[in-house]
Write an enzyme that holds these catalytic residues in place. Sequence first.
Site, PDB file in Angstrom:
ATOM      1  N   THR A 177       0.809  -1.210   0.000  1.00  0.00           N
ATOM      2  CA  THR A 177       0.000   0.000   0.000  1.00  0.00           C
ATOM      3  C   THR A 177       0.852   1.274   0.000  1.00  0.00           C
ATOM      4  OG1 THR A 177      -1.590  -1.238   1.298  1.00  0.00           O
ATOM      5  CG2 THR A 177      -1.783   1.143   1.364  1.00  0.00           C
TER       6      THR A 177
ATOM      7  N   VAL B 133     -11.686  -7.321   0.260  1.00  0.00           N
ATOM      8  CA  VAL B 133     -11.433  -5.948   0.679  1.00  0.00           C
ATOM      9  C   VAL B 133     -10.525  -5.978   1.893  1.00  0.00           C
ATOM     10  CG1 VAL B 133     -12.454  -3.818   1.562  1.00  0.00           C
ATOM     11  CG2 VAL B 133     -13.638  -5.122  -0.214  1.00  0.00           C
TER      12      VAL B 133
ATOM     13  N   GLY C 212       0.833  -2.941   5.032  1.00  0.00           N
ATOM     14  CA  GLY C 212       1.141  -4.276   5.553  1.00  0.00           C
ATOM     15  C   GLY C 212       0.021  -5.250   5.263  1.00  0.00           C
TER      16      GLY C 212
END
EC number: 3.4.19.5
Length: 308
Positions: A167, A196, A219
Site C-alpha cells: 500500500t 477488501v 502491511g
Amino acid sequence: MLPVIVVHGGAGHVPKDRSDVSCVGVRDAVRAGYAILQAGGSAMDAVVETVTLLENNPAYNAGRGSALNVKGEVEMDALVMDGRTLASGSVSAVRGVANPIQLARLVMEKTNHLCLTAEGASKFARAMGVPEVPAESLITDYARMRWKKNLLPDANPVECQMGKMGTVGAVAVDKEGNTACATSTGGMLNQMEGRVGDTPCVGCGGYADNLIGAVSPTGHGEAIMKVTLSRLILFHMEQGQSPQEASDLALAYMKERVNGLGGVVVVDTKGTWAARFSSLQMAWAAAQQDQLHYGLYHGEDFIEPICV
C-alpha cells in the site's frame, strides 16, 4: 514545525533494483506534497496529490502497478480522511479508474456516504465524470509475472508476496494545523475476487483527527483490521505517547497478537512525525522545515535539502 508531510511506499521486501525505484518515487512525491503545503494549500490537497503521484508510478501496488487478484484482474481500494471534521471517503474493489484516491475524495465531498464499493463505485465515478481507463492500462508486466508465478502448483505464496511493495499512503499537517491522511492499494497478490482489505476502512487503513494527529498504514490488511491499527496508534498518542512510541507499541502488539507485519507513517498536530515498520523494508520520505528525510531499512534517516 509546520507544515509537514510524511509518505510511505509500502512495507515488505523487494529486490534492490525495485526498492531503489521505490525510494526515488516517495521522495519525488513528498516534494510535490510539501510544495502544496508551503504555498498555503490544505493537508487534504497535499496528501491526495502525493498519493495520486504514487498511484501513477508503476513501482507501487496502487493504481497502475496494482497487484492482480486470482483472476488476473485489478481491484483497488483507497481512503481519505479530514482531521478537521472527521469527514472521510473511501472506495473498495474499484476497477477502471486510474486514481482511486481522487474518487475516494469525491465520495467524501459529494455524497452522504463513507464508502462505495465495486460497481457502485464505478457508477459513481461515471456520474462524476471521472475518466474510465482500460483495465489493461493498470496492469504492468511485473504484476502479471508475479501473478503467473503464484499460480504454479509449487508456488510459495509467502515468497511471491515478497516480490512487491504494498500500500501507499501519506499524512500531513498544513500551516493552519489541519491534519489529513490518504491511503491507496491494489490489495494482495492473487487475492480472492471481491476481497477488501484494511485500506478503505476508517480506523484501520487510516485515521486523521485534529485533536491528535494522522496515520496511514501498510502491511497485511487482515492483521491491520483485527487490531484497528491506525486508531490504536492514535489511542496511544492520546495517552501521552509520542508518534514513534505509539507506532512501535501498536506494531509490536499486532505482531504478537495476530502475527502481522506492517508499517506506518504518523504525525501529531505539532508536527512531530514518525515512519516505523516491523517488516524488513518500508520506503518512506518526510518533508519539514525545508528538509527532506527518507529511508528504506530500519535505522535509516537520510537528510537532504528539499529544493522545491
